[in-house]
Design a protein around this motif. Structure first.
Motif, PDB file in Angstrom:
ATOM      1  N   ILE A 279      -7.884   8.384   4.898  1.00  0.00           N
ATOM      2  CA  ILE A 279      -8.059   6.964   4.593  1.00  0.00           C
ATOM      3  C   ILE A 279      -7.942   6.196   5.904  1.00  0.00           C
ATOM      4  O   ILE A 279      -7.378   6.703   6.880  1.00  0.00           O
TER       5      ILE A 279
ATOM      6  N   TRP B 276      -5.811   0.267  -5.891  1.00  0.00           N
ATOM      7  CA  TRP B 276      -5.342   1.010  -4.732  1.00  0.00           C
ATOM      8  C   TRP B 276      -4.804   2.384  -5.165  1.00  0.00           C
ATOM      9  O   TRP B 276      -5.124   3.403  -4.552  1.00  0.00           O
TER      10      TRP B 276
ATOM     11  N   PRO C 240      -4.436   1.208   5.722  1.00  0.00           N
ATOM     12  CA  PRO C 240      -4.590   0.268   4.610  1.00  0.00           C
ATOM     13  C   PRO C 240      -4.452  -1.198   5.018  1.00  0.00           C
ATOM     14  O   PRO C 240      -5.161  -2.047   4.492  1.00  0.00           O
TER      15      PRO C 240
ATOM     16  N   TRP D 120       0.811  -1.218   0.000  1.00  0.00           N
ATOM     17  CA  TRP D 120       0.000   0.000   0.000  1.00  0.00           C
ATOM     18  C   TRP D 120       0.844   1.268   0.000  1.00  0.00           C
ATOM     19  O   TRP D 120       0.349   2.343  -0.251  1.00  0.00           O
TER      20      TRP D 120
ATOM     21  N   THR E  52       1.390   8.632   1.613  1.00  0.00           N
ATOM     22  CA  THR E  52       0.316   7.684   1.897  1.00  0.00           C
ATOM     23  C   THR E  52       0.101   7.570   3.403  1.00  0.00           C
ATOM     24  O   THR E  52      -1.043   7.545   3.878  1.00  0.00           O
TER      25      THR E  52
ATOM     26  N   TYR F 125      -3.360   8.729   5.958  1.00  0.00           N
ATOM     27  CA  TYR F 125      -3.922   8.043   7.125  1.00  0.00           C
ATOM     28  C   TYR F 125      -3.916   8.967   8.350  1.00  0.00           C
ATOM     29  O   TYR F 125      -4.928   9.115   9.034  1.00  0.00           O
TER      30      TYR F 125
ATOM     31  N   VAL G 251      -7.851  -2.549   3.340  1.00  0.00           N
ATOM     32  CA  VAL G 251      -7.690  -2.850   1.915  1.00  0.00           C
ATOM     33  C   VAL G 251      -7.124  -4.257   1.779  1.00  0.00           C
ATOM     34  O   VAL G 251      -6.251  -4.653   2.550  1.00  0.00           O
TER      35      VAL G 251
END
Length: 164
Positions: A86, A116, A89, A53, A77, A81, A93
């Motif tokens: 998000i 993704w 992950p 991810w 990324t 979070y 995910v």
């Protein structure tokens, strides 16, 4: 974290595994980057391991495409979070095997990676770059093209200028 990455990158070291689980916090030191198990020299090119991810889009075409821009992508990324844009992950995910992503015959892994990356692109577009400096920096960390992606030292400088 941006100053830690900036330092590593000036030393020609790539961490290759930037994710929330590899960042700890100390009241005395602030954020601390840990787990250098798959760190490589910037000239080595190929790193094994890490979490899918946090891999940059350039990884899809070649596993050798894991350099300093990939560390910045992983931090971007991670910050999606941290900003609450998000879920974590690892918990939200599905997983895919990284070594299968570059193999065009492994359609399932490639499809999961592309899905993704598409969801990250959507979250990137939702960031408020005009009103929130941090979100603007994350937006630039998640630039698809590694040559256009903001560098760790630029993130660090922007944060230092904001606090000064």
């Amino acid at each position: 974290m941006s100053s830690a990455l900036s330092y590593l990158h000036t030393q020609k070291v790539v961490h290759n595994d930037i994710k929330p689980g590899n960042i700890t916090y100390s009241p005395e030191r602030g954020a601390v980057l840990i787990d250098f198990e798959i760190a490589t020299s910037a000239t080595d090119g190929l790193a094994r391991g890490g979490m899918p991810w946090y891999l940059p889009p350039e990884f899809v075409n070649s596993p050798k495409n894991r350099g300093a821009p990939g560390d910045v992508w992983g931090l971007g990324t991670t910050l999606l979070y941290v900003l609450g844009k998000i879920g974590l992950p690892e918990k939200t995910v599905g997983v895919w095997l990284m070594h299968e992503v570059a193999d065009r015959r492994k359609k399932e892994a490639r499809e999961k990676m592309f899905n993704w990356l598409d969801s990250v692109a959507v979250k990137r577009q939702e960031l408020d770059c005009n009103m929130d400096r941090a979100q603007g920096l994350v937006y630039r960390m998640l630039e698809n093209e590694p040559e256009s992606r903001i560098r760790a030292e630029q993130v660090s400088a922007a944060l230092n200028n904001a606090s000064g």
